[in-house]
Design a protein around this motif. Structure first.
Motif, PDB file in Angstrom:
ATOM      1  N   SER A 113       0.698  -1.330  -0.077  1.00 54.36           N
ATOM      2  CA  SER A 113      -0.263  -0.009  -0.080  1.00 54.36           C
ATOM      3  C   SER A 113       0.644   1.223   0.224  1.00 54.36           C
ATOM      4  CB  SER A 113      -1.173  -0.038   1.214  1.00 54.36           C
ATOM      5  OG  SER A 113      -0.317  -0.006   2.350  1.00 54.36           O
ATOM      6  N   PRO A 114       1.903   1.260   0.544  1.00 54.12           N
ATOM      7  CA  PRO A 114       2.697   2.671   0.504  1.00 54.12           C
ATOM      8  C   PRO A 114       3.274   2.867  -0.948  1.00 54.12           C
ATOM      9  CG  PRO A 114       3.768   1.221   2.239  1.00 54.12           C
ATOM     10  CD  PRO A 114       2.786   0.324   1.475  1.00 54.12           C
ATOM     11  N   LEU A 115       3.112   2.058  -1.734  1.00 54.04           N
ATOM     12  CA  LEU A 115       3.376   2.580  -3.039  1.00 54.04           C
ATOM     13  C   LEU A 115       2.222   3.162  -4.016  1.00 54.04           C
ATOM     14  CD1 LEU A 115       5.456  -0.598  -4.466  1.00 54.04           C
ATOM     15  CD2 LEU A 115       6.131   1.726  -3.947  1.00 54.04           C
ATOM     16  N   MET A 116       1.034   3.069  -3.296  1.00 53.79           N
ATOM     17  CA  MET A 116      -0.204   3.395  -3.940  1.00 53.79           C
ATOM     18  C   MET A 116      -0.883   4.484  -3.356  1.00 53.79           C
ATOM     19  SD  MET A 116      -1.507  -0.367  -5.411  1.00 53.79           S
ATOM     20  CE  MET A 116      -1.057  -1.335  -3.824  1.00 53.79           C
ATOM     21  N   VAL A 117      -0.681   4.656  -2.081  1.00 56.81           N
ATOM     22  CA  VAL A 117      -1.333   5.657  -1.046  1.00 56.81           C
ATOM     23  C   VAL A 117      -0.337   6.499  -0.361  1.00 56.81           C
ATOM     24  CG1 VAL A 117      -2.727   5.740   0.783  1.00 56.81           C
ATOM     25  CG2 VAL A 117      -3.298   3.685  -0.395  1.00 56.81           C
ATOM     26  N   PRO A 118      -0.769   7.847  -0.541  1.00 57.06           N
ATOM     27  CA  PRO A 118      -1.802   8.523  -0.830  1.00 57.06           C
ATOM     28  C   PRO A 118      -1.670   9.005  -2.716  1.00 57.06           C
ATOM     29  CG  PRO A 118      -0.550  10.127  -0.056  1.00 57.06           C
ATOM     30  CD  PRO A 118       0.246   8.840   0.151  1.00 57.06           C
ATOM     31  N   ASP A 119      -0.464   8.640  -3.388  1.00 52.69           N
ATOM     32  CA  ASP A 119      -0.570   8.868  -4.853  1.00 52.69           C
ATOM     33  C   ASP A 119      -0.187   7.670  -5.257  1.00 52.69           C
ATOM     34  OD1 ASP A 119      -0.791  11.984  -5.090  1.00 52.69           O
ATOM     35  OD2 ASP A 119       0.803  11.963  -3.708  1.00 52.69           O
ATOM     36  N   ASP A 120      -0.674   7.292  -6.363  1.00 52.29           N
ATOM     37  CA  ASP A 120      -0.501   5.937  -6.870  1.00 52.29           C
ATOM     38  C   ASP A 120       0.759   5.900  -7.680  1.00 52.29           C
ATOM     39  OD1 ASP A 120      -0.605   3.418  -7.833  1.00 52.29           O
ATOM     40  OD2 ASP A 120      -2.492   3.471  -8.400  1.00 52.29           O
ATOM     41  N   ALA A 216       9.750   3.515  11.886  1.00 51.40           N
ATOM     42  CA  ALA A 216       9.900   2.324  11.196  1.00 51.40           C
ATOM     43  C   ALA A 216       8.467   1.860  10.275  1.00 51.40           C
ATOM     44  CB  ALA A 216      10.559   1.077  11.867  1.00 51.40           C
ATOM     45  N   VAL A 217       7.467   2.335  11.001  1.00 50.93           N
ATOM     46  CA  VAL A 217       6.122   2.231  10.566  1.00 50.93           C
ATOM     47  C   VAL A 217       6.080   2.463   9.054  1.00 50.93           C
ATOM     48  CG1 VAL A 217       3.604   2.558  10.759  1.00 50.93           C
ATOM     49  CG2 VAL A 217       5.103   1.904  12.961  1.00 50.93           C
ATOM     50  N   TRP A 218       6.470   3.551   8.876  1.00 45.64           N
ATOM     51  CA  TRP A 218       6.537   4.300   7.516  1.00 45.64           C
ATOM     52  C   TRP A 218       7.645   3.853   6.538  1.00 45.64           C
ATOM     53  CZ3 TRP A 218       5.144   6.894  11.934  1.00 45.64           C
ATOM     54  CH2 TRP A 218       3.751   7.006  12.264  1.00 45.64           C
ATOM     55  N   LEU A 219       8.564   3.269   7.051  1.00 43.93           N
ATOM     56  CA  LEU A 219       9.728   2.974   6.122  1.00 43.93           C
ATOM     57  C   LEU A 219       9.455   1.679   5.330  1.00 43.93           C
ATOM     58  CD1 LEU A 219      13.079   3.683   8.325  1.00 43.93           C
ATOM     59  CD2 LEU A 219      12.443   4.678   6.095  1.00 43.93           C
ATOM     60  N   ALA A 220       8.591   0.746   5.998  1.00 42.32           N
ATOM     61  CA  ALA A 220       8.564  -0.372   5.118  1.00 42.32           C
ATOM     62  C   ALA A 220       7.815  -0.093   3.670  1.00 42.32           C
ATOM     63  CB  ALA A 220       7.821  -1.267   5.976  1.00 42.32           C
ATOM     64  N   GLY A 221       8.352  -0.669   2.838  1.00 38.99           N
ATOM     65  CA  GLY A 221       7.712  -0.746   1.275  1.00 38.99           C
ATOM     66  C   GLY A 221       7.459   0.503   0.673  1.00 38.99           C
ATOM     67  N   GLY A 222       7.978   1.653   1.028  1.00 36.19           N
ATOM     68  CA  GLY A 222       7.730   3.009   0.572  1.00 36.19           C
ATOM     69  C   GLY A 222       9.029   3.671   0.013  1.00 36.19           C
ATOM     70  N   VAL A 223       8.778   4.179  -1.085  1.00 29.94           N
ATOM     71  CA  VAL A 223       9.972   5.065  -1.755  1.00 29.94           C
ATOM     72  C   VAL A 223      10.496   5.963  -0.951  1.00 29.94           C
ATOM     73  CG1 VAL A 223       9.381   4.538  -4.034  1.00 29.94           C
ATOM     74  CG2 VAL A 223       8.382   6.514  -3.024  1.00 29.94           C
ATOM     75  N   GLY A 387       0.200  17.237   5.542  1.00 29.30           N
ATOM     76  CA  GLY A 387      -0.474  16.459   6.450  1.00 29.30           C
ATOM     77  C   GLY A 387       0.017  14.876   6.512  1.00 29.30           C
ATOM     78  N   GLY A 388       1.125  14.708   5.545  1.00 26.63           N
ATOM     79  CA  GLY A 388       1.658  13.408   5.488  1.00 26.63           C
ATOM     80  C   GLY A 388       3.087  13.594   6.075  1.00 26.63           C
ATOM     81  N   ALA A 389       3.105  14.483   7.104  1.00 29.20           N
ATOM     82  CA  ALA A 389       4.714  14.704   7.658  1.00 29.20           C
ATOM     83  C   ALA A 389       5.273  13.518   8.267  1.00 29.20           C
ATOM     84  CB  ALA A 389       4.212  15.392   8.838  1.00 29.20           C
ATOM     85  N   GLU A 390       4.524  12.198   8.577  1.00 28.97           N
ATOM     86  CA  GLU A 390       5.166  11.039   8.894  1.00 28.97           C
ATOM     87  C   GLU A 390       6.047  10.564   7.829  1.00 28.97           C
ATOM     88  OE1 GLU A 390       0.830   9.967   7.411  1.00 28.97           O
ATOM     89  OE2 GLU A 390       1.865  11.679   8.734  1.00 28.97           O
ATOM     90  N   THR A 391       5.628  10.848   6.491  1.00 31.99           N
ATOM     91  CA  THR A 391       6.734  10.394   5.500  1.00 31.99           C
ATOM     92  C   THR A 391       7.419  11.348   4.808  1.00 31.99           C
ATOM     93  OG1 THR A 391       4.959  10.701   3.861  1.00 31.99           O
ATOM     94  CG2 THR A 391       5.087   8.571   4.742  1.00 31.99           C
ATOM     95  N   SER A 392       7.100  12.583   4.911  1.00 33.34           N
ATOM     96  CA  SER A 392       7.832  13.709   4.714  1.00 33.34           C
ATOM     97  C   SER A 392       9.046  13.884   5.507  1.00 33.34           C
ATOM     98  CB  SER A 392       7.097  15.118   4.664  1.00 33.34           C
ATOM     99  OG  SER A 392       6.025  14.981   3.727  1.00 33.34           O
ATOM    100  N   TRP A 393       8.820  13.485   6.663  1.00 28.94           N
ATOM    101  CA  TRP A 393      10.092  13.793   7.564  1.00 28.94           C
ATOM    102  C   TRP A 393      10.975  12.661   7.866  1.00 28.94           C
ATOM    103  CZ3 TRP A 393       6.715  17.008  11.614  1.00 28.94           C
ATOM    104  CH2 TRP A 393       6.413  18.146  11.048  1.00 28.94           C
ATOM    105  N   LEU A 394      10.671  11.562   7.250  1.00 32.90           N
ATOM    106  CA  LEU A 394      11.665  10.189   7.373  1.00 32.90           C
ATOM    107  C   LEU A 394      12.948  10.432   7.242  1.00 32.90           C
ATOM    108  CD1 LEU A 394       9.378   7.287   5.450  1.00 32.90           C
ATOM    109  CD2 LEU A 394      10.166   7.619   8.196  1.00 32.90           C
TER     110      LEU A 394
END
Length: 437
Positions: A113-120, A216-223, A387-394
Protein backbone atom coordinates in the motif's frame (compact mmCIF):
# COMPACT_ATOMS: atom_id res chain seq x y z
CA UNK A 1 30.71 6.03 34.49
CA UNK A 2 30.42 5.79 38.27
CA UNK A 3 27.41 4.07 39.91
CA UNK A 4 26.09 7.46 41.02
CA UNK A 5 26.35 8.85 37.47
CA UNK A 6 24.61 5.75 36.12
CA UNK A 7 21.75 6.20 38.60
CA UNK A 8 21.46 9.86 37.60
CA UNK A 9 21.31 8.86 33.92
CA UNK A 10 18.50 6.40 34.65
CA UNK A 11 16.60 9.11 36.58
CA UNK A 12 16.96 11.38 33.57
CA UNK A 13 15.63 8.59 31.38
CA UNK A 14 12.48 8.24 33.49
CA UNK A 15 12.03 12.02 33.46
CA UNK A 16 12.39 12.10 29.68
CA UNK A 17 9.78 9.39 29.25
CA UNK A 18 7.39 11.19 31.58
CA UNK A 19 7.90 14.47 29.74
CA UNK A 20 7.26 12.82 26.38
CA UNK A 21 4.11 11.12 27.68
CA UNK A 22 2.76 14.46 28.91
CA UNK A 23 3.41 16.11 25.55
CA UNK A 24 1.90 13.14 23.70
CA UNK A 25 -1.21 13.32 25.87
CA UNK A 26 -1.55 17.06 25.23
CA UNK A 27 -1.13 16.43 21.50
CA UNK A 28 -3.71 13.65 21.49
CA UNK A 29 -6.16 15.92 23.33
CA UNK A 30 -5.55 18.71 20.82
CA UNK A 31 -6.20 16.44 17.85
CA UNK A 32 -9.35 15.09 19.50
CA UNK A 33 -10.55 18.64 19.99
CA UNK A 34 -9.79 19.41 16.35
CA UNK A 35 -12.04 16.55 15.23
CA UNK A 36 -14.66 17.19 17.92
CA UNK A 37 -15.19 20.83 16.97
CA UNK A 38 -15.08 20.29 13.21
CA UNK A 39 -11.77 21.96 12.36
CA UNK A 40 -10.88 22.01 8.66
CA UNK A 41 -8.61 18.97 8.56
CA UNK A 42 -9.36 17.51 5.14
CA UNK A 43 -8.81 13.91 6.29
CA UNK A 44 -10.79 11.09 7.88
CA UNK A 45 -8.94 11.37 11.15
CA UNK A 46 -6.11 12.97 13.07
CA UNK A 47 -3.23 13.09 13.61
CA UNK A 48 -2.59 10.46 10.95
CA UNK A 49 -4.10 10.12 7.47
CA UNK A 50 -6.73 7.47 7.95
CA UNK A 51 -9.11 6.05 10.53
CA UNK A 52 -8.59 3.95 13.63
CA UNK A 53 -9.42 0.28 14.02
CA UNK A 54 -7.87 -2.32 16.30
CA UNK A 55 -6.07 -5.03 14.30
CA UNK A 56 -5.05 -8.21 16.13
CA UNK A 57 -3.83 -11.38 14.37
CA UNK A 58 -1.14 -14.04 14.58
CA UNK A 59 1.15 -11.66 12.70
CA UNK A 60 0.70 -9.15 15.53
CA UNK A 61 2.90 -11.33 17.75
CA UNK A 62 5.98 -10.93 15.54
CA UNK A 63 6.72 -7.25 16.25
CA UNK A 64 6.60 -7.57 20.09
CA UNK A 65 8.87 -10.63 19.82
CA UNK A 66 11.44 -8.73 17.76
CA UNK A 67 11.29 -5.75 20.12
CA UNK A 68 11.77 -7.94 23.19
CA UNK A 69 14.77 -9.63 21.58
CA UNK A 70 16.41 -6.29 20.73
CA UNK A 71 15.86 -4.91 24.26
CA UNK A 72 17.30 -8.10 25.75
CA UNK A 73 20.35 -7.94 23.46
CA UNK A 74 20.92 -4.29 24.37
CA UNK A 75 20.55 -5.07 28.08
CA UNK A 76 23.24 -7.73 27.78
CA UNK A 77 25.48 -5.29 25.90
CA UNK A 78 25.85 -7.45 22.81
CA UNK A 79 26.30 -4.54 20.41
CA UNK A 80 28.89 -2.95 22.67
CA UNK A 81 31.08 -6.07 22.39
CA UNK A 82 30.58 -6.93 18.71
CA UNK A 83 33.15 -6.15 16.09
CA UNK A 84 32.06 -2.95 14.38
CA UNK A 85 31.30 -4.40 10.90
CA UNK A 86 29.19 -7.11 12.52
CA UNK A 87 27.33 -4.51 14.58
CA UNK A 88 26.46 -2.60 11.39
CA UNK A 89 25.32 -5.74 9.59
CA UNK A 90 23.23 -6.96 12.52
CA UNK A 91 21.69 -3.51 12.89
CA UNK A 92 20.58 -3.60 9.26
CA UNK A 93 19.21 -7.15 9.54
CA UNK A 94 17.26 -6.39 12.71
CA UNK A 95 15.90 -3.19 11.15
CA UNK A 96 14.61 -5.17 8.15
CA UNK A 97 12.97 -7.72 10.46
CA UNK A 98 11.44 -4.97 12.61
CA UNK A 99 9.97 -3.12 9.62
CA UNK A 100 8.60 -6.29 8.04
CA UNK A 101 7.11 -7.43 11.36
CA UNK A 102 5.28 -4.10 11.65
CA UNK A 103 4.12 -4.16 8.04
CA UNK A 104 2.62 -7.67 8.10
CA UNK A 105 0.19 -6.66 10.85
CA UNK A 106 -1.91 -5.44 7.89
CA UNK A 107 -1.14 -8.54 5.81
CA UNK A 108 0.43 -8.25 2.36
CA UNK A 109 -1.08 -4.77 2.01
CA UNK A 110 1.39 -3.57 4.61
CA UNK A 111 4.21 -3.97 2.09
CA UNK A 112 2.35 -2.84 -1.02
CA UNK A 113 0.00 0.00 0.00
CA UNK A 114 2.81 2.57 0.57
CA UNK A 115 3.42 2.48 -3.21
CA UNK A 116 -0.18 3.38 -3.95
CA UNK A 117 -1.36 5.64 -1.13
CA UNK A 118 -1.84 8.60 -1.11
CA UNK A 119 -0.44 8.97 -4.66
CA UNK A 120 -0.41 5.91 -6.90
CA UNK A 121 3.31 5.94 -7.63
CA UNK A 122 3.29 2.42 -9.04
CA UNK A 123 0.53 3.18 -11.54
CA UNK A 124 2.36 6.31 -12.63
CA UNK A 125 5.56 4.31 -13.08
CA UNK A 126 3.81 1.93 -15.47
CA UNK A 127 2.62 4.89 -17.55
CA UNK A 128 6.17 6.16 -18.12
CA UNK A 129 6.44 3.61 -20.92
CA UNK A 130 9.46 3.91 -23.18
CA UNK A 131 9.74 7.67 -22.78
CA UNK A 132 11.15 8.66 -19.38
CA UNK A 133 12.08 12.07 -20.80
CA UNK A 134 8.37 12.83 -21.27
CA UNK A 135 7.90 12.05 -17.63
CA UNK A 136 10.66 14.41 -16.60
CA UNK A 137 8.77 17.13 -18.44
CA UNK A 138 5.66 16.38 -16.40
CA UNK A 139 3.67 14.03 -18.60
CA UNK A 140 3.06 10.32 -19.07
CA UNK A 141 2.73 8.68 -22.47
CA UNK A 142 -0.98 7.84 -22.23
CA UNK A 143 -2.45 10.78 -24.06
CA UNK A 144 -0.05 13.18 -22.32
CA UNK A 145 -1.76 12.73 -18.95
CA UNK A 146 -0.22 14.97 -16.28
CA UNK A 147 2.08 12.88 -14.09
CA UNK A 148 2.79 13.29 -10.41
CA UNK A 149 5.71 15.52 -11.43
CA UNK A 150 3.16 17.94 -12.85
CA UNK A 151 1.23 17.61 -9.57
CA UNK A 152 4.09 18.86 -7.46
CA UNK A 153 6.34 15.82 -6.94
CA UNK A 154 10.00 15.42 -7.94
CA UNK A 155 10.68 12.69 -10.54
CA UNK A 156 13.09 10.44 -8.62
CA UNK A 157 10.64 8.00 -6.96
CA UNK A 158 8.68 7.23 -10.11
CA UNK A 159 11.74 6.84 -12.31
CA UNK A 160 13.26 4.51 -9.74
CA UNK A 161 10.15 2.33 -9.75
CA UNK A 162 10.09 2.47 -13.55
CA UNK A 163 13.70 1.25 -13.68
CA UNK A 164 13.00 -1.57 -11.21
CA UNK A 165 10.01 -2.80 -13.22
CA UNK A 166 12.10 -2.59 -16.39
CA UNK A 167 14.65 -5.01 -14.98
CA UNK A 168 11.92 -7.47 -14.09
CA UNK A 169 10.93 -6.62 -10.51
CA UNK A 170 7.21 -6.29 -11.13
CA UNK A 171 5.68 -8.20 -8.22
CA UNK A 172 4.35 -5.74 -5.66
CA UNK A 173 5.42 -7.86 -2.71
CA UNK A 174 8.90 -8.15 -4.21
CA UNK A 175 9.08 -4.40 -4.71
CA UNK A 176 7.89 -3.78 -1.18
CA UNK A 177 10.48 -6.12 0.31
CA UNK A 178 13.27 -4.62 -1.80
CA UNK A 179 12.36 -1.07 -0.79
CA UNK A 180 12.14 -2.18 2.85
CA UNK A 181 15.64 -3.65 2.68
CA UNK A 182 16.92 -0.43 1.09
CA UNK A 183 15.18 1.72 3.71
CA UNK A 184 16.78 -0.31 6.51
CA UNK A 185 20.20 0.79 5.21
CA UNK A 186 19.52 4.03 7.09
CA UNK A 187 20.63 2.24 10.25
CA UNK A 188 24.26 1.41 9.32
CA UNK A 189 24.71 4.73 7.50
CA UNK A 190 23.53 6.79 10.46
CA UNK A 191 25.63 4.71 12.84
CA UNK A 192 28.70 5.25 10.66
CA UNK A 193 28.18 9.02 10.80
CA UNK A 194 27.47 9.04 14.54
CA UNK A 195 30.57 6.97 15.25
CA UNK A 196 32.74 9.30 13.17
CA UNK A 197 31.59 12.38 15.09
CA UNK A 198 30.42 11.20 18.53
CA UNK A 199 32.59 8.14 19.05
CA UNK A 200 32.28 4.37 18.93
CA UNK A 201 30.42 3.87 22.21
CA UNK A 202 27.77 6.48 21.43
CA UNK A 203 27.03 4.83 18.09
CA UNK A 204 26.73 1.37 19.62
CA UNK A 205 24.40 2.62 22.35
CA UNK A 206 22.30 4.48 19.78
CA UNK A 207 21.80 1.33 17.70
CA UNK A 208 18.82 -0.13 19.65
CA UNK A 209 17.02 3.24 19.63
CA UNK A 210 17.59 3.58 15.91
CA UNK A 211 16.50 0.04 15.08
CA UNK A 212 13.24 0.11 17.07
CA UNK A 213 12.28 3.68 16.17
CA UNK A 214 8.50 4.25 15.78
CA UNK A 215 8.95 5.84 12.33
CA UNK A 216 9.88 2.38 11.02
CA UNK A 217 6.11 2.02 10.56
CA UNK A 218 6.42 4.25 7.49
CA UNK A 219 9.79 3.03 6.21
CA UNK A 220 8.51 -0.38 5.14
CA UNK A 221 7.64 -0.75 1.45
CA UNK A 222 7.75 2.95 0.54
CA UNK A 223 9.98 5.02 -1.72
CA UNK A 224 10.34 7.57 1.09
CA UNK A 225 12.85 5.19 2.66
CA UNK A 226 15.09 5.72 -0.36
CA UNK A 227 15.14 9.45 0.38
CA UNK A 228 16.16 8.75 3.98
CA UNK A 229 18.96 6.45 2.75
CA UNK A 230 20.26 9.03 0.28
CA UNK A 231 20.28 11.68 3.01
CA UNK A 232 22.05 9.37 5.45
CA UNK A 233 24.60 8.33 2.82
CA UNK A 234 25.26 12.00 2.04
CA UNK A 235 25.94 12.83 5.70
CA UNK A 236 28.09 9.71 6.14
CA UNK A 237 30.17 10.74 3.11
CA UNK A 238 30.53 14.25 4.57
CA UNK A 239 31.77 12.79 7.85
CA UNK A 240 34.28 10.66 5.94
CA UNK A 241 35.44 13.61 3.82
CA UNK A 242 36.02 15.92 6.79
CA UNK A 243 37.91 13.41 8.93
CA UNK A 244 41.30 14.83 9.90
CA UNK A 245 42.99 11.79 8.37
CA UNK A 246 41.62 12.75 4.96
CA UNK A 247 43.27 15.70 3.26
CA UNK A 248 43.97 17.05 -0.21
CA UNK A 249 42.46 15.37 -3.22
CA UNK A 250 40.97 12.48 -1.21
CA UNK A 251 38.99 14.88 0.94
CA UNK A 252 37.87 16.78 -2.16
CA UNK A 253 36.67 13.62 -3.88
CA UNK A 254 34.63 12.51 -0.87
CA UNK A 255 33.19 16.01 -0.47
CA UNK A 256 32.15 15.85 -4.14
CA UNK A 257 30.50 12.48 -3.51
CA UNK A 258 28.65 14.11 -0.63
CA UNK A 259 27.34 16.73 -3.03
CA UNK A 260 26.34 14.20 -5.68
CA UNK A 261 24.28 12.27 -3.13
CA UNK A 262 22.68 15.51 -1.99
CA UNK A 263 21.75 16.40 -5.56
CA UNK A 264 20.22 12.99 -6.20
CA UNK A 265 18.26 13.21 -2.93
CA UNK A 266 16.88 16.57 -4.11
CA UNK A 267 15.37 14.78 -7.12
CA UNK A 268 13.49 12.48 -4.73
CA UNK A 269 12.16 15.01 -2.19
CA UNK A 270 12.11 18.81 -2.11
CA UNK A 271 12.87 18.91 1.60
CA UNK A 272 15.93 16.65 1.38
CA UNK A 273 18.47 19.40 0.45
CA UNK A 274 18.13 20.83 3.95
CA UNK A 275 20.11 17.86 5.21
CA UNK A 276 23.01 19.33 3.26
CA UNK A 277 23.29 21.83 6.09
CA UNK A 278 24.52 18.96 8.27
CA UNK A 279 27.61 18.63 6.07
CA UNK A 280 28.10 22.40 5.91
CA UNK A 281 27.84 22.80 9.69
CA UNK A 282 30.18 19.86 10.19
CA UNK A 283 32.77 21.32 7.83
CA UNK A 284 32.71 24.55 9.82
CA UNK A 285 32.91 22.72 13.15
CA UNK A 286 35.90 20.72 11.93
CA UNK A 287 37.54 23.75 10.29
CA UNK A 288 37.29 22.21 6.81
CA UNK A 289 35.31 25.06 5.25
CA UNK A 290 36.86 24.63 1.79
CA UNK A 291 35.06 21.30 1.41
CA UNK A 292 31.79 23.22 1.02
CA UNK A 293 32.94 24.23 -2.48
CA UNK A 294 33.36 20.62 -3.61
CA UNK A 295 30.06 19.56 -2.02
CA UNK A 296 28.20 22.49 -3.59
CA UNK A 297 29.57 21.77 -7.07
CA UNK A 298 28.80 18.07 -6.70
CA UNK A 299 25.20 18.81 -5.69
CA UNK A 300 24.65 20.85 -8.83
CA UNK A 301 25.54 18.01 -11.21
CA UNK A 302 22.36 15.85 -10.84
CA UNK A 303 20.15 18.95 -10.76
CA UNK A 304 21.71 20.42 -13.91
CA UNK A 305 21.54 17.07 -15.72
CA UNK A 306 17.85 16.75 -14.82
CA UNK A 307 17.23 20.28 -16.08
CA UNK A 308 18.90 19.50 -19.41
CA UNK A 309 16.61 16.48 -19.70
CA UNK A 310 13.50 18.54 -19.02
CA UNK A 311 12.98 18.88 -15.27
CA UNK A 312 13.67 22.23 -13.61
CA UNK A 313 14.06 21.73 -9.86
CA UNK A 314 13.13 25.29 -8.84
CA UNK A 315 10.03 25.25 -11.04
CA UNK A 316 9.11 21.89 -9.56
CA UNK A 317 9.36 23.29 -6.03
CA UNK A 318 7.15 26.22 -7.01
CA UNK A 319 4.66 23.80 -8.58
CA UNK A 320 4.60 21.80 -5.37
CA UNK A 321 3.84 24.90 -3.36
CA UNK A 322 1.15 25.98 -5.85
CA UNK A 323 -0.40 22.51 -5.87
CA UNK A 324 -0.62 22.61 -2.08
CA UNK A 325 -2.13 26.09 -2.11
CA UNK A 326 -4.81 25.12 -4.65
CA UNK A 327 -5.60 21.50 -3.87
CA UNK A 328 -4.95 21.13 -0.14
CA UNK A 329 -4.67 24.43 1.72
CA UNK A 330 -8.32 25.54 1.29
CA UNK A 331 -9.47 22.37 3.04
CA UNK A 332 -7.01 22.42 5.94
CA UNK A 333 -6.65 24.92 8.71
CA UNK A 334 -3.07 26.21 8.86
CA UNK A 335 -3.27 26.63 12.62
CA UNK A 336 -4.64 23.17 13.35
CA UNK A 337 -2.40 21.32 10.90
CA UNK A 338 0.75 23.05 12.13
CA UNK A 339 0.04 21.74 15.60
CA UNK A 340 -1.03 18.31 14.42
CA UNK A 341 2.14 17.95 12.34
CA UNK A 342 4.19 18.54 15.47
CA UNK A 343 2.17 15.83 17.24
CA UNK A 344 3.05 13.50 14.36
CA UNK A 345 6.71 14.44 14.83
CA UNK A 346 6.49 13.68 18.55
CA UNK A 347 4.87 10.28 18.06
CA UNK A 348 6.89 9.15 15.05
CA UNK A 349 10.25 10.03 16.60
CA UNK A 350 9.24 8.53 19.93
CA UNK A 351 10.37 9.27 23.49
CA UNK A 352 14.00 9.58 22.35
CA UNK A 353 13.08 12.93 20.77
CA UNK A 354 12.43 14.52 24.15
CA UNK A 355 15.76 13.29 25.54
CA UNK A 356 17.61 14.34 22.40
CA UNK A 357 16.28 17.90 22.41
CA UNK A 358 17.05 18.25 26.10
CA UNK A 359 20.69 17.29 25.54
CA UNK A 360 21.21 18.76 22.08
CA UNK A 361 23.95 21.11 23.34
CA UNK A 362 25.92 18.22 24.82
CA UNK A 363 26.65 16.29 21.62
CA UNK A 364 29.36 16.90 19.00
CA UNK A 365 26.75 15.65 16.53
CA UNK A 366 24.76 18.88 16.86
CA UNK A 367 25.22 19.69 13.11
CA UNK A 368 23.04 16.69 12.28
CA UNK A 369 20.34 17.60 14.77
CA UNK A 370 20.21 21.29 13.83
CA UNK A 371 20.08 20.57 10.08
CA UNK A 372 17.23 18.08 10.57
CA UNK A 373 15.36 20.61 12.69
CA UNK A 374 15.67 23.24 9.97
CA UNK A 375 14.43 20.72 7.40
CA UNK A 376 11.35 19.96 9.50
CA UNK A 377 10.66 23.67 9.92
CA UNK A 378 10.96 24.25 6.15
CA UNK A 379 8.49 21.52 5.21
CA UNK A 380 6.12 22.72 7.93
CA UNK A 381 6.18 26.37 6.81
CA UNK A 382 5.92 25.62 3.08
CA UNK A 383 3.19 23.04 3.53
CA UNK A 384 5.16 20.31 1.76
CA UNK A 385 4.33 17.89 4.58
CA UNK A 386 0.69 18.08 3.33
CA UNK A 387 -0.53 16.39 6.48
CA UNK A 388 1.67 13.44 5.50
CA UNK A 389 4.45 14.58 7.80
CA UNK A 390 5.16 11.04 8.94
CA UNK A 391 6.62 10.27 5.50
CA UNK A 392 7.84 13.76 4.55
CA UNK A 393 10.06 13.85 7.64
CA UNK A 394 11.52 10.34 7.38
CA UNK A 395 14.95 11.65 6.24
CA UNK A 396 15.13 13.84 9.37
CA UNK A 397 13.93 11.52 12.15
CA UNK A 398 17.17 9.53 12.72
CA UNK A 399 19.15 12.73 13.23
CA UNK A 400 16.62 14.35 15.56
CA UNK A 401 16.96 11.60 18.16
CA UNK A 402 20.72 10.93 18.12
CA UNK A 403 21.45 13.13 21.14
CA UNK A 404 19.43 10.77 23.35
CA UNK A 405 22.72 8.99 24.11
CA UNK A 406 24.71 12.20 24.50
CA UNK A 407 26.53 12.85 27.81
CA UNK A 408 24.58 14.40 30.65
CA UNK A 409 27.01 17.34 30.52
CA UNK A 410 29.22 18.70 27.75
CA UNK A 411 32.42 16.71 27.53
CA UNK A 412 31.09 14.02 29.83
CA UNK A 413 30.84 10.27 29.34
CA UNK A 414 28.26 8.74 27.03
CA UNK A 415 25.17 7.64 28.95
CA UNK A 416 24.17 3.94 29.04
CA UNK A 417 21.77 2.65 26.41
CA UNK A 418 18.39 4.16 27.44
CA UNK A 419 16.55 0.84 27.54
CA UNK A 420 13.35 2.41 28.88
CA UNK A 421 13.19 4.78 25.91
CA UNK A 422 14.04 1.93 23.52
CA UNK A 423 11.16 -0.18 24.86
CA UNK A 424 8.74 2.77 24.92
CA UNK A 425 9.58 3.63 21.31
CA UNK A 426 8.91 0.04 20.25
CA UNK A 427 5.58 0.02 22.09
CA UNK A 428 4.66 3.30 20.37
CA UNK A 429 5.33 1.77 16.95
CA UNK A 430 3.31 -1.35 17.75
CA UNK A 431 0.36 0.69 19.05
CA UNK A 432 0.40 2.97 16.00
CA UNK A 433 0.48 0.02 13.63
CA UNK A 434 -2.18 -1.89 15.55
CA UNK A 435 -4.78 0.90 15.48
CA UNK A 436 -3.96 2.66 12.20
CA UNK A 437 -5.73 1.51 9.04
Amino acid sequence: MTPEEARAAHRDERTDLAGWLVLAAVGALATWLAVRFGARLGTAGAPFLGSYALTISLASVLAPTVAAAVVAAAYRGWWERMKWPLALLSGWLVAVLWMVSLAVVNGRDGLTSPLMVPDDYLADATRVGDHPLHYLRGYTTEGMIPSVVARGHPPGPILLLWALTRIGITDRIGLGLLLTAVGAAVVPLVLFAVRGVCGDLAARRYLPLLVLAPYAVWLAGGVEGVVAVLGAAMIAAGVHASDERRTGIRAGIWASVTGLLLGVAALFAYGAPWLGLAAAFLYFARRRVALNLFTGLGALIPVVVAERLGFNWVDGLMDARHDFAVRVEPHRSVLWWSGISLVVLLLAAGPALYASLRKSRNTPGWPFLVAAGIGVLFTLVTGLARGGAETSWLPFFPWLTMAAVAPRHQGGETVPTPLLLVAAGAVTAIVIKTILT
